[in-house]
Design an enzyme around this catalytic site. Structure first.
Site, PDB file in Angstrom:
ATOM      1  N   ARG A 178       8.109 -49.825 -11.562  1.00 31.72           N
ATOM      2  CA  ARG A 178       8.643 -50.135 -10.231  1.00 31.72           C
ATOM      3  C   ARG A 178       8.248 -51.553  -9.854  1.00 31.72           C
ATOM      4  NH1 ARG A 178       6.511 -46.794  -5.143  1.00 31.72           N
ATOM      5  NH2 ARG A 178       4.742 -48.198  -5.399  1.00 31.72           N
ATOM      6  N   ASN A 224       7.782 -39.121  -1.413  1.00 30.86           N
ATOM      7  CA  ASN A 224       6.787 -39.427  -0.371  1.00 30.86           C
ATOM      8  C   ASN A 224       7.438 -40.201   0.775  1.00 30.86           C
ATOM      9  OD1 ASN A 224       4.900 -38.222  -2.018  1.00 30.86           O
ATOM     10  ND2 ASN A 224       4.117 -40.147  -2.845  1.00 30.86           N
ATOM     11  N   ASP A 225       8.083 -41.328   0.424  1.00 30.55           N
ATOM     12  CA  ASP A 225       8.750 -42.132   1.457  1.00 30.55           C
ATOM     13  C   ASP A 225       9.981 -41.416   2.002  1.00 30.55           C
ATOM     14  OD1 ASP A 225       6.974 -44.139   1.678  1.00 30.55           O
ATOM     15  OD2 ASP A 225       8.158 -45.672   0.653  1.00 30.55           O
ATOM     16  N   CYS A 238       9.307 -39.087  -8.621  1.00 31.37           N
ATOM     17  CA  CYS A 238       8.033 -39.751  -8.895  1.00 31.37           C
ATOM     18  C   CYS A 238       7.045 -39.643  -7.741  1.00 31.37           C
ATOM     19  CB  CYS A 238       8.241 -41.212  -9.273  1.00 31.37           C
ATOM     20  SG  CYS A 238       9.032 -42.194  -7.977  1.00 31.37           S
ATOM     21  N   MET A 289      -5.781  -7.473   8.483  1.00 33.09           N
ATOM     22  CA  MET A 289      -5.145  -6.635   9.498  1.00 33.09           C
ATOM     23  C   MET A 289      -5.970  -5.372   9.693  1.00 33.09           C
ATOM     24  SD  MET A 289      -1.095  -7.219   8.845  1.00 33.09           S
ATOM     25  CE  MET A 289      -1.158  -6.612   7.176  1.00 33.09           C
ATOM     26  N   GLY A 334      -8.460  -7.419   4.466  1.00 34.32           N
ATOM     27  CA  GLY A 334      -9.285  -7.569   5.659  1.00 34.32           C
ATOM     28  C   GLY A 334      -8.630  -8.298   6.800  1.00 34.32           C
ATOM     29  N   ARG A 383      -3.235  -1.287  -6.423  1.00 35.44           N
ATOM     30  CA  ARG A 383      -2.376  -2.473  -6.343  1.00 35.44           C
ATOM     31  C   ARG A 383      -2.694  -3.337  -7.554  1.00 35.44           C
ATOM     32  NH1 ARG A 383      -5.661  -4.461  -1.055  1.00 35.44           N
ATOM     33  NH2 ARG A 383      -7.651  -4.862  -2.047  1.00 35.44           N
ATOM     34  N   LYS A 415       0.832  -1.208   0.000  1.00 31.32           N
ATOM     35  CA  LYS A 415       0.000   0.000   0.000  1.00 31.32           C
ATOM     36  C   LYS A 415       0.863   1.253   0.000  1.00 31.32           C
ATOM     37  CE  LYS A 415      -3.759  -0.369   2.206  1.00 31.32           C
ATOM     38  NZ  LYS A 415      -4.757  -0.553   3.275  1.00 31.32           N
ATOM     39  N   GLU A 428      14.690 -43.253  -1.864  1.00 27.45           N
ATOM     40  CA  GLU A 428      13.605 -42.914  -0.939  1.00 27.45           C
ATOM     41  C   GLU A 428      13.982 -43.157   0.519  1.00 27.45           C
ATOM     42  OE1 GLU A 428      10.232 -45.493  -1.824  1.00 27.45           O
ATOM     43  OE2 GLU A 428      11.584 -46.927  -2.770  1.00 27.45           O
ATOM     44  N   ARG A 476      -3.598   2.879   8.507  1.00 22.45           N
ATOM     45  CA  ARG A 476      -3.907   1.664   7.756  1.00 22.45           C
ATOM     46  C   ARG A 476      -2.699   0.742   7.701  1.00 22.45           C
ATOM     47  NH1 ARG A 476      -8.311   2.273   3.998  1.00 22.45           N
ATOM     48  NH2 ARG A 476      -9.163   4.374   3.935  1.00 22.45           N
ATOM     49  N   GLY A 499      11.860 -40.924  -4.707  1.00 19.96           N
ATOM     50  CA  GLY A 499      10.536 -41.213  -4.144  1.00 19.96           C
ATOM     51  C   GLY A 499      10.316 -40.298  -2.951  1.00 19.96           C
ATOM     52  N   TYR A 556      13.348 -34.867 -15.173  1.00 20.80           N
ATOM     53  CA  TYR A 556      11.893 -34.932 -15.324  1.00 20.80           C
ATOM     54  C   TYR A 556      11.218 -34.980 -13.962  1.00 20.80           C
ATOM     55  CZ  TYR A 556      12.115 -39.970 -14.264  1.00 20.80           C
ATOM     56  OH  TYR A 556      12.309 -41.172 -13.647  1.00 20.80           O
ATOM     57  N   HIS A 560     -15.630  -8.030   1.178  1.00 25.45           N
ATOM     58  CA  HIS A 560     -14.653  -8.935   1.780  1.00 25.45           C
ATOM     59  C   HIS A 560     -14.811 -10.347   1.234  1.00 25.45           C
ATOM     60  CE1 HIS A 560     -13.442 -11.856   4.937  1.00 25.45           C
ATOM     61  NE2 HIS A 560     -12.391 -11.060   5.040  1.00 25.45           N
ATOM     62  N   SER A 566      15.307 -42.231  -9.426  1.00 24.21           N
ATOM     63  CA  SER A 566      14.003 -41.566  -9.332  1.00 24.21           C
ATOM     64  C   SER A 566      13.747 -41.327  -7.850  1.00 24.21           C
ATOM     65  CB  SER A 566      12.892 -42.428  -9.930  1.00 24.21           C
ATOM     66  OG  SER A 566      11.654 -41.756  -9.832  1.00 24.21           O
ATOM     67  N   ARG A 622       3.179 -48.500 -10.690  1.00 23.08           N
ATOM     68  CA  ARG A 622       3.205 -49.266  -9.437  1.00 23.08           C
ATOM     69  C   ARG A 622       2.631 -50.649  -9.698  1.00 23.08           C
ATOM     70  NH1 ARG A 622       0.841 -43.671  -7.474  1.00 23.08           N
ATOM     71  NH2 ARG A 622      -0.121 -44.088  -9.470  1.00 23.08           N
TER      72      ARG A 622
END
Length: 925
Positions: free
Chosen positions: A659, A814-815, A878, A127, A125, A360, A47, A791, A116, A812, A898, A479, A810, A604
């Protein structure tokens, strides 16, 4: 005598006087509006930086100054304002008073200011803001005399006490709202404007009594004390619960702090020749060019944003005040050309004089973002690389959600109301009338629509939980509308014909029908229509485009589809990262290819053992002899081979990473409790089933305390003879069959959960023997490659050794996230993750966006170590992080080849890969 500056046009030249005395100080905490510019958002907040920019452009901005984010951070760190701040503020206030020819709170002619908030990133809205600072029991009479309008003066004073009491003194805002409603009811007033000066004078006394009762002190009469307390309240609001929640949602860092803008007041509530409004240089919902915004006569800014009174379209201002309207149109054009983007503008007209209070780069819907980006390219304001940075993957994902069926379901839909189309999309859910219920029901798995008269910042939790938001008041700049657009939530505002009764928890339509809490409603944020019951939805035109069922070049092509096509084409041209799919069957693979997948990064194989094939896996597990095991594997082999043939055909000419079996074998067996009960019941009937007994023994034998860290992945292949050999043979035979059929299979065999190079060496030796045997029998060269998933932390830390035996890595993720954090994802997300997010330990779940400092550091070091050993090592990811926008940028930076993700997220990954490349090119240019 006018209420605003007596000589504001010449004021800017004087503004440096007070500020220049501060230049010698090492840290400068206060800047005049004339000192900053739009590039100082880190210091002045969005602002303040934009007020400075408009001032420098010569636009009509009320004079003022900005307290920097540095001052806020110093205050939040120590609990005290910096020692130099008070003197700096005093110097700038004195300069402002001199410019305006009046003192703050002066009894006979008071200078009034607004205080402000203004952080680097827009947080609508979230603050605090306080208007009319400087009014007191004494100066209210001076304001009445100078303005010639006693009602205006008392209205301004009651607004100050109401806002100050709520935001600064922490009094429940409902106390003031209820008292206001009581006075209006007693006077028979429909709106605030209907109250007389005497009514408002009485209201001021009631408000002051509330302050005394709630705080034990009188409302402050010293104007400087009012200002200082308001500044402190704005600083404190940075760490307010709703602000922290909003920042977590929008991924805004918590350590930025907020600036504070102190601006001389101009008044839109001086009568019918005054007013306030919000304008957009383009429609923030659709991106269409035109006159968009809301205007409210005889009102102050919070009336528009709060949605308490319904506005008129901005175009109506041309009839009400043509001179101001024409000037506003010129300013809007100036700002859009200057910022080269959609601008969101707040303005006030004080007795025919236009003032700019804020601008803005405006929030917009996902559809508008894509349309506007391509429009600005066509206008020559930005190039394609900049257009790519104006959109993001999250917005693209929003465009892929379904919409209401305009050809079928809508014909029979039961429309009960119509409001303003504030944020597009189709939302269906059960009606709820407060945020608490929205959150509670949502956590129970219910889809809900949050229905309110108007929303306020305290409703943010409920808005996040809801599928969509419906309000009976407010416009496109209320708002509810602004926040919903920012979150990508469907929203309909200003549905005046719907009577919302939050106490009785129901909604009443104009024809008398009642929607009770729990009844299903459907809202269309693209048309503003509201329906009782569930309306059927259809795929979005963007999904139809990605599916290939519509073409961007066709005459009937949707403008949005054309915009998406252009942006995606550019992203594909510039990106370095390739994008693959996580797909386990030919159908998913075919869809992924239509969506732009350049191969499969994760197939998988365990998903191929479900359904009717589970019985064959049970036979393998129950096998007591080598002969029984060979029979079970022999039965599985042709089935696996057939699966791979279909998969290779769907992805012909593109890589397919398969896999080998990863999960623990117990996952293919019945639940231990269920099986125990079945066996016990059978034995009680003296009807025991021999197979069930053997299964139960196997379940007990394979039971592990922590199976995700037990016998799974490469360990299965080494412990259960023939298992991996069967899968590798099936892959090789399928590739040979495709080769014989004229295909171009490009299979990659991935060994899961490797922790040491010795594991991979053993599996690779066996695999190469099987592959060579198949190649020799079919007289064909298959070109199969073997690699591993990284992984486990140990695998990442010894990546240089593992790379000696791997053609590719690759990641992994997640694991890898589970093992780095020692988290069981299923357990922690259901137990303490919410608390961690609320406490700010996580800004976002590490399963959603890559943890750059921990998991990301291992990915980076493993990539570097692997390529140090083997420069041609192919690197990919992956985990589902491969489709997360922020994570894709990280993987680009690290140098992976990739990313791989679910088919639906492929377009998102393509777009973000392009954005990452374009951003890197810009940074190095």
């Amino acid at each position: 005598m006018p209420v605003h500056a007596k000589n504001t046009e010449s004021a800017n030249a004087e503004s440096a006087t007070g500020a220049s005395q501060q230049q010698s100080q090492q840290r400068k905490f206060v800047y005049d509006f004339s000192e900053g510019n739009k590039d100082l958002k880190d210091l002045l907040g969005g602002k303040g930086a934009n007020l400075a920019e408009m001032t420098n452009l010569g636009l009509p901005v009320p004079p003022g100054f900005t307290i920097t984010t540095e001052a806020c951070k110093a205050y939040l760190d120590s609990g005290e304002a910096p020692a130099a701040l008070r003197d700096e503020v005093s110097g700038h206030l004195a300069a402002l008073e001199e410019r305006m020819a009046k003192k703050l709170g002066q009894a006979d002619d008071p200078l009034l200011v607004s205080v402000r908030s203004g952080a680097k990133f827009s947080m609508p809205g979230m603050m605090d803001t306080v208007l009319n600072i400087g009014l007191s029991d004494e100066s209210v009479h001076g304001l009445a005399a100078q303005s010639g309008d006693e009602r205006f003066a008392w209205d301004s004073y009651r607004r100050l006490i109401q806002m100050f009491g709520d935001t600064v003194l922490g009094i429940d805002g409902e106390r003031f709202s209820e008292t206001l409603d009581e006075v209006k009811s007693a006077r028979g007033a429909v709106t605030d404007v209907d109250l007389t000066a005497d009514d408002l004078r009485e209201l001021v006394q009631k408000f002051k009594a509330i302050v005394s009762e709630e705080t034990g002190r009188d409302f402050p009469q010293d104007p400087r004390e009012q200002m200082d307390l308001a500044v402190r309240a704005v600083f404190d609001s940075w760490n307010g619960s709703r602000a922290r929640l909003y920042r977590r949602q929008e991924r805004i860092p918590h350590d930025l702090g907020t600036a504070v803008n102190i601006c001389s007041m101009v008044f839109g509530n001086l009568g019918p020749d005054s007013g306030t409004g919000v304008a957009f240089t383009r429609d923030p919902a659709s991106g269409q060019q035109g006159v968009y915004g809301d205007y409210l006569q005889n009102a102050q800014g919070e009336d528009v944003v709060a949605g308490i009174r319904n506005t008129v379209p901005l175009a109506d201002l041309e009839q009400l005040d043509k001179a101001s309207y024409d000037q506003l149109m010129q300013i809007m054009e100036t700002l859009e050309n200057h910022y080269r983007d959609l601008c969101d503008i707040e303005f006030t007209i004080e007795r025919g004089k236009l003032w700019m209070l804020q601008t803005r780069v405006g929030k917009r819907t996902a559809a508008a973002a894509f349309r506007i980006a391509t429009q600005l390219v066509d206008q020559g304001l930005i190039d394609e690389a900049e257009a790519l940075q104006r959109v993001n993957g999250t917005q693209l994902a929003q465009l892929m959600f379904p919409r209401f069926d305009s050809n079928g379901g809508l014909k029979d839909a039961d429309q009960i109301g119509w409001g303003i189309a504030a944020s597009p999309g189709a939302a269906v859910g059960k009606a709820v009338f407060d945020s608490y219920t929205a959150i509670k029901w949502s956590r129970s798995g219910e889809k809900v629509i949050l229905i309110r008269r108007e929303t306020n910042p305290d409703d943010l939790d409920g808005m996040l939980a809801a599928e969509g938001i419906l309000t009976s008041r407010g416009g496109k700049t209320s708002h509810a509308a602004v926040v919903a657009r920012g979150m990508g939530k469907t929203c309909v505002c200003g549905a005046e014909e719907l009577e919302v009764d939050t106490k009785r928890r129901c909604l009443k339509s104009q024809d008398g029908r009642i929607v009770e809490e729990g009844d299903v409603v459907s809202i269309d944020g693209s048309t503003g229509k509201v329906y009782a019951g569930e309306v059927p939805v259809v795929p979005s035109p963007v999904v139809e485009y990605f599916e290939g069922r519509t073409h961007a070049g066709a005459d009937e092509a949707d403008e949005l589809v054309q915009a998406v096509h252009r942006i995606m084409a550019y992203a594909d041209r510039v990106r370095r990262l390739r994008v693959r799919a996580n797909a386990d069957n030919a159908e998913d693979a075919a869809r992924a290819r239509r969506f732009g997948a350049q191969g499969i990064g994760l197939c998988r194989t365990e998903h191929m053992f479900l359904g009717e094939r589970r019985e064959l896996v049970e036979r393998l597990i129950l096998a007591d002899t080598e002969e029984e095991r060979e029979r079970a594997l022999g039965a599985l082999l042709p089935l696996q081979q057939g699966d791979f043939v279909e998969l290779f055909e769907s992805m012909d000419g593109l890589p397919v990473t398969v896999r080998l079996l990863d999960p623990p074998l117990h996952e293919f067996l019945p639940d231990i409790t269920e099986l125990s009960v079945r066996v016990a019941l059978a034995e009680s009937r003296k009807d025991a089933n021999e197979n069930d007994l053997r299964l139960l023994q196997a379940v007990h034998r394979l039971h592990e305390q922590n199976p995700m860290l037990g016998l799974r992945g490469v360990r299965l292949g080494l412990v259960i003879p023939g298992l991996f050999t069967m899968q590798i043979r099936a892959i090789a035979e399928a590739a040979a069959a495709r080769k014989a059929g004229g295909g171009d299979p490009r299979a990659e065999i991935m060994i899961p959960l490797v922790g040491t190079v010795q594991e991979l060496e053993l599996v690779r030796e066996e695999a190469e023997q099987v592959i060579a045997e198949v190649e020799q029998r079919h007289n064909v060269e298959l070109g199969l490659t073997l690699g591993t998933m990284i992984e486990l932390p140990r695998a990442a830390l010894t990546a240089d050794q593992i790379a000696e035996c791997a053609d590719f890595f690759s990641f992994g993720t997640n694991d890898l996230t589970q093992t780095v954090w020692a988290f069981s994802r299923d357990d922690v997300e259901a137990s303490f993750f919410t608390a961690y997010l609320e406490k700010g330990i996580f800004g976002v779940s590490p399963f959603e966006t890559i943890d750059k400092d921990g998991v990301g550091a291992l990915v980076r070091s493993a990539a570097e170590a692997g390529r140090a050993t083997r420069p041609d090592l192919k690197l990919g990811v992956c985990g589902e992080h491969g489709g997360d926008p922020e994570s894709v940028h990280f993987f680009h930076e690290v140098g992976l080849d990739y990313v791989s993700c679910s088919p639906f997220r492929i377009p998102v990954a393509r777009l973000e890969a392009g954005r990452a490349a374009a951003a890197q090119q810009h940074a190095t240019a």
